[in-house]
Design an enzyme around this catalytic site. Structure first.
Site, PDB file in Angstrom:
ATOM      1  N   LYS A   1      -1.653  51.932  27.145  1.00 43.34           N
ATOM      2  CA  LYS A   1      -2.504  52.913  27.841  1.00 43.34           C
ATOM      3  C   LYS A   1      -3.986  52.666  27.543  1.00 43.34           C
ATOM      4  O   LYS A   1      -4.820  52.698  28.433  1.00 43.34           O
ATOM      5  CB  LYS A   1      -2.121  54.352  27.425  1.00 43.34           C
ATOM      6  CG  LYS A   1      -0.650  54.674  27.653  1.00 43.34           C
ATOM      7  CD  LYS A   1      -0.293  56.083  27.229  1.00 43.34           C
ATOM      8  CE  LYS A   1      -0.456  56.369  25.736  1.00 43.34           C
ATOM      9  NZ  LYS A   1       0.416  55.580  24.856  1.00 43.34           N
TER      10      LYS A   1
ATOM     11  N   ARG B   1       0.413  65.867  25.907  1.00 38.22           N
ATOM     12  CA  ARG B   1       1.557  65.306  25.195  1.00 38.22           C
ATOM     13  C   ARG B   1       2.646  66.346  24.976  1.00 38.22           C
ATOM     14  O   ARG B   1       3.665  66.039  24.380  1.00 38.22           O
ATOM     15  CB  ARG B   1       1.086  64.830  23.821  1.00 38.22           C
ATOM     16  CG  ARG B   1       0.886  63.333  23.693  1.00 38.22           C
ATOM     17  CD  ARG B   1       0.333  63.115  22.305  1.00 38.22           C
ATOM     18  NE  ARG B   1       0.565  61.809  21.795  1.00 38.22           N
ATOM     19  CZ  ARG B   1      -0.308  60.827  21.838  1.00 38.22           C
ATOM     20  NH1 ARG B   1      -1.453  60.980  22.446  1.00 38.22           N
ATOM     21  NH2 ARG B   1      -0.025  59.678  21.268  1.00 38.22           N
TER      22      ARG B   1
ATOM     23  N   ARG C   1      -0.556  45.038  16.435  1.00 37.47           N
ATOM     24  CA  ARG C   1      -1.881  45.503  16.862  1.00 37.47           C
ATOM     25  C   ARG C   1      -2.867  45.481  15.688  1.00 37.47           C
ATOM     26  O   ARG C   1      -2.540  45.852  14.564  1.00 37.47           O
ATOM     27  CB  ARG C   1      -1.784  46.933  17.409  1.00 37.47           C
ATOM     28  CG  ARG C   1      -3.159  47.506  17.721  1.00 37.47           C
ATOM     29  CD  ARG C   1      -3.094  48.740  18.575  1.00 37.47           C
ATOM     30  NE  ARG C   1      -2.303  49.804  18.011  1.00 37.47           N
ATOM     31  CZ  ARG C   1      -2.030  50.938  18.655  1.00 37.47           C
ATOM     32  NH1 ARG C   1      -2.468  51.115  19.883  1.00 37.47           N
ATOM     33  NH2 ARG C   1      -1.313  51.866  18.085  1.00 37.47           N
TER      34      ARG C   1
ATOM     35  N   ARG D   1      -3.975  50.111  12.004  1.00 35.35           N
ATOM     36  CA  ARG D   1      -4.024  51.576  11.961  1.00 35.35           C
ATOM     37  C   ARG D   1      -2.954  52.103  11.005  1.00 35.35           C
ATOM     38  O   ARG D   1      -1.860  51.550  10.924  1.00 35.35           O
ATOM     39  CB  ARG D   1      -3.754  52.143  13.368  1.00 35.35           C
ATOM     40  CG  ARG D   1      -4.994  52.300  14.194  1.00 35.35           C
ATOM     41  CD  ARG D   1      -4.740  52.590  15.662  1.00 35.35           C
ATOM     42  NE  ARG D   1      -3.784  53.636  15.957  1.00 35.35           N
ATOM     43  CZ  ARG D   1      -3.545  54.086  17.188  1.00 35.35           C
ATOM     44  NH1 ARG D   1      -4.218  53.591  18.220  1.00 35.35           N
ATOM     45  NH2 ARG D   1      -2.652  55.017  17.411  1.00 35.35           N
TER      46      ARG D   1
ATOM     47  N   ARG E   1       6.526  58.244  15.454  1.00 40.38           N
ATOM     48  CA  ARG E   1       5.801  58.443  16.719  1.00 40.38           C
ATOM     49  C   ARG E   1       6.740  58.292  17.923  1.00 40.38           C
ATOM     50  O   ARG E   1       6.622  59.018  18.903  1.00 40.38           O
ATOM     51  CB  ARG E   1       4.654  57.435  16.831  1.00 40.38           C
ATOM     52  CG  ARG E   1       3.488  57.807  15.927  1.00 40.38           C
ATOM     53  CD  ARG E   1       2.611  56.616  15.676  1.00 40.38           C
ATOM     54  NE  ARG E   1       1.880  56.175  16.830  1.00 40.38           N
ATOM     55  CZ  ARG E   1       1.420  54.948  16.993  1.00 40.38           C
ATOM     56  NH1 ARG E   1       1.621  54.035  16.046  1.00 40.38           N
ATOM     57  NH2 ARG E   1       0.743  54.624  18.054  1.00 40.38           N
TER      58      ARG E   1
HETATM   59  P1  AP5 Z   1      -2.559  49.823  23.273  1.00 45.07           P
HETATM   60  O1  AP5 Z   1      -3.298  49.668  24.560  1.00 45.07           O
HETATM   61  O2  AP5 Z   1      -3.326  50.061  22.033  1.00 45.07           O
HETATM   62  O3  AP5 Z   1      -1.384  50.911  23.472  1.00 45.07           O
HETATM   63  P2  AP5 Z   1      -1.466  52.480  23.657  1.00 45.07           P
HETATM   64  O4  AP5 Z   1      -0.460  52.869  24.687  1.00 45.07           O
HETATM   65  O5  AP5 Z   1      -2.881  52.917  23.892  1.00 45.07           O
HETATM   66  O6  AP5 Z   1      -0.931  52.908  22.239  1.00 45.07           O
HETATM   67  P3  AP5 Z   1      -1.421  53.972  21.158  1.00 45.07           P
HETATM   68  O7  AP5 Z   1      -0.587  53.671  19.955  1.00 45.07           O
HETATM   69  O8  AP5 Z   1      -2.903  53.989  20.972  1.00 45.07           O
HETATM   70  O9  AP5 Z   1      -0.965  55.282  21.809  1.00 45.07           O
HETATM   71  P4  AP5 Z   1      -0.502  56.490  21.084  1.00 45.07           P
HETATM   72  O10 AP5 Z   1      -0.261  57.363  22.281  1.00 45.07           O
HETATM   73  O11 AP5 Z   1       0.586  56.392  20.135  1.00 45.07           O
HETATM   74  O12 AP5 Z   1      -1.754  56.834  20.125  1.00 45.07           O
HETATM   75  P5  AP5 Z   1      -3.056  57.691  20.348  1.00 45.07           P
HETATM   76  O13 AP5 Z   1      -4.195  56.900  19.856  1.00 45.07           O
HETATM   77  O14 AP5 Z   1      -3.105  58.297  21.704  1.00 45.07           O
HETATM   78  O15 AP5 Z   1      -1.652  48.506  23.100  1.00 45.07           O
HETATM   79  C1  AP5 Z   1      -0.842  48.315  21.958  1.00 45.07           C
HETATM   80  C2  AP5 Z   1      -0.835  46.821  21.571  1.00 45.07           C
HETATM   81  O16 AP5 Z   1      -0.234  46.064  22.625  1.00 45.07           O
HETATM   82  C3  AP5 Z   1      -2.240  46.227  21.372  1.00 45.07           C
HETATM   83  O17 AP5 Z   1      -2.174  45.323  20.299  1.00 45.07           O
HETATM   84  C4  AP5 Z   1      -2.532  45.499  22.691  1.00 45.07           C
HETATM   85  O18 AP5 Z   1      -3.382  44.386  22.481  1.00 45.07           O
HETATM   86  C5  AP5 Z   1      -1.156  45.082  23.142  1.00 45.07           C
HETATM   87  N1  AP5 Z   1      -1.009  45.149  24.594  1.00 45.07           N
HETATM   88  C6  AP5 Z   1      -1.393  46.182  25.385  1.00 45.07           C
HETATM   89  N2  AP5 Z   1      -1.088  45.918  26.668  1.00 45.07           N
HETATM   90  C7  AP5 Z   1      -0.486  44.698  26.681  1.00 45.07           C
HETATM   91  C8  AP5 Z   1       0.077  43.879  27.732  1.00 45.07           C
HETATM   92  N3  AP5 Z   1       0.074  44.297  29.008  1.00 45.07           N
HETATM   93  N4  AP5 Z   1       0.633  42.704  27.374  1.00 45.07           N
HETATM   94  C9  AP5 Z   1       0.648  42.301  26.071  1.00 45.07           C
HETATM   95  N5  AP5 Z   1       0.132  43.014  25.040  1.00 45.07           N
HETATM   96  C10 AP5 Z   1      -0.429  44.207  25.352  1.00 45.07           C
HETATM   97  O19 AP5 Z   1      -2.763  58.926  19.335  1.00 45.07           O
HETATM   98  C11 AP5 Z   1      -2.768  58.737  17.950  1.00 45.07           C
HETATM   99  C12 AP5 Z   1      -2.406  60.044  17.271  1.00 45.07           C
HETATM  100  O20 AP5 Z   1      -3.390  61.054  17.602  1.00 45.07           O
HETATM  101  C13 AP5 Z   1      -1.074  60.682  17.668  1.00 45.07           C
HETATM  102  O21 AP5 Z   1       0.025  60.119  16.967  1.00 45.07           O
HETATM  103  C14 AP5 Z   1      -1.324  62.150  17.280  1.00 45.07           C
HETATM  104  O22 AP5 Z   1      -1.258  62.331  15.888  1.00 45.07           O
HETATM  105  C15 AP5 Z   1      -2.778  62.343  17.703  1.00 45.07           C
HETATM  106  N6  AP5 Z   1      -2.880  62.775  19.092  1.00 45.07           N
HETATM  107  C16 AP5 Z   1      -3.446  62.078  20.126  1.00 45.07           C
HETATM  108  N7  AP5 Z   1      -3.348  62.767  21.264  1.00 45.07           N
HETATM  109  C17 AP5 Z   1      -2.723  63.927  20.958  1.00 45.07           C
HETATM  110  C18 AP5 Z   1      -2.304  65.043  21.737  1.00 45.07           C
HETATM  111  N8  AP5 Z   1      -2.533  65.101  23.066  1.00 45.07           N
HETATM  112  N9  AP5 Z   1      -1.667  66.061  21.097  1.00 45.07           N
HETATM  113  C19 AP5 Z   1      -1.452  66.032  19.773  1.00 45.07           C
HETATM  114  N10 AP5 Z   1      -1.790  64.986  18.978  1.00 45.07           N
HETATM  115  C20 AP5 Z   1      -2.421  63.934  19.577  1.00 45.07           C
END
Ligand code: AP5
Length: 208
Positions: A13, A88, A122, A155, A166
């Site tokens: 994402k 979420r 990552r 991370r 997660r």
């Molecule tokens: P990446 O693009 O980083 O993936 P992502 O979907 O953004 O994954 P996240 O882990 O950041 O999402 P998340 O939802 O768990 O965490 P968030 O930061 O929102 O890609 C991942 C890897 O794959 C990278 O190495 C990339 O290079 C590679 N890649 C990507 N696309 C690719 C492709 N097409 N081909 C090959 N490789 C690829 O949230 C973190 C924490 O914040 C949560 O756990 C929670 O504690 C809190 N939080 C955030 N939002 C909320 C909410 N709404 N409510 C409550 N708590 C929240």
């Protein structure tokens, strides 16, 4: 255009948002990035949520909803947004419905094995949040950010135990949003196993 990027952790994402925000000329609003910036700056909010993020649990709805309400009130969000990682929970989705009209919910579809490989490989630049992958998107020099020259880190929530938590949290609290938005006719499924360039091309086709 108001977009939600919905999908499991590691589905890409953030990676796709970084490209799509320029393609569609709308800001990328990531709740994960907003929380991490608060942690880095040692704000009161950052202190409250630091341990929650490291464990992979969700930050309480009322804190998250208020943070998003403030962010959507900023000027750049008037022309639209990509909301990455919000909502979420059903309560967050209901709150968003009272704040803003949503045009599409892009559902990133990816199998569990690929998710695990993406998350465990990552690496990120702590100051800019720029994301790499040790195999799929390596930096020019191993372990070093291409632009700032800083050391890349893993991370806290990309450690094995937090990753599994997660994924459980996603299944329990967030996956029900797929049906929630299907019932509103807003879901667009996207194959997240393709290259970032192909995913963005497909997005352009389905969102226009
Ligand atoms: P990446 O693009 O980083 O993936 P992502 O979907 O953004 O994954 P996240 O882990 O950041 O999402 P998340 O939802 O768990 O965490 P968030 O930061 O929102 O890609 C991942 C890897 O794959 C990278 O190495 C990339 O290079 C590679 N890649 C990507 N696309 C690719 C492709 N097409 N081909 C090959 N490789 C690829 O949230 C973190 C924490 O914040 C949560 O756990 C929670 O504690 C809190 N939080 C955030 N939002 C909320 C909410 N709404 N409510 C409550 N708590 C929240």
């Amino acid at each position: 255009m108001n977009l939600i990027f919905l999908g499991p952790p590691g589905a890409g994402k953030g990676t796709i948002s970084a490209i799509a925000k320029d393609v569609f000329s709308i800001p990328h609003i990531s709740t994960g990035d907003l929380f991490r910036a608060n942690i880095k700056n040692e704000t009161e909010l950052g202190k409250k949520v630091k341990e929650i993020l490291a464990s992979g649990n969700l930050v309480p709805d009322e804190i998250t909803i208020e943070m998003v309400r403030l962010r959507l009130g900023e000027e750049d969000a008037e022309k639209g947004y990509i909301l990455d990682g919000f909502p979420r929970t059903i309560a967050q989705a209901d709150a968003l419905a009272s704040m803003s009209k949503v045009d599409y919910v892009v559902n990133f579809c990816l199998d569990r094995d690929t998710i695990l490989k993406r998350l465990s490989g990552r690496r990120v630049c702590k100051s800019t949040g720029r994301t790499y992958h040790i195999l799929y998107n390596p930096p020019k020099v191993e372990g070093i950010d291409d632009e700032t020259g800083e050391e890349l880190i893993q991370r806290d929530d990309d450690k094995p135990e937090a990753i599994l938590n997660r994924l459980d949290v996603y299944e329990k609290s967030t996956a029900p949003l797929i049906d929630y938005y299907k019932n509103k006719g807003l879901i667009v499924d996207i194959d997240a196993s393709l290259s970032p360039e192909d995913i963005v091309e497909n997005l352009k086709k389905v969102l226009r």
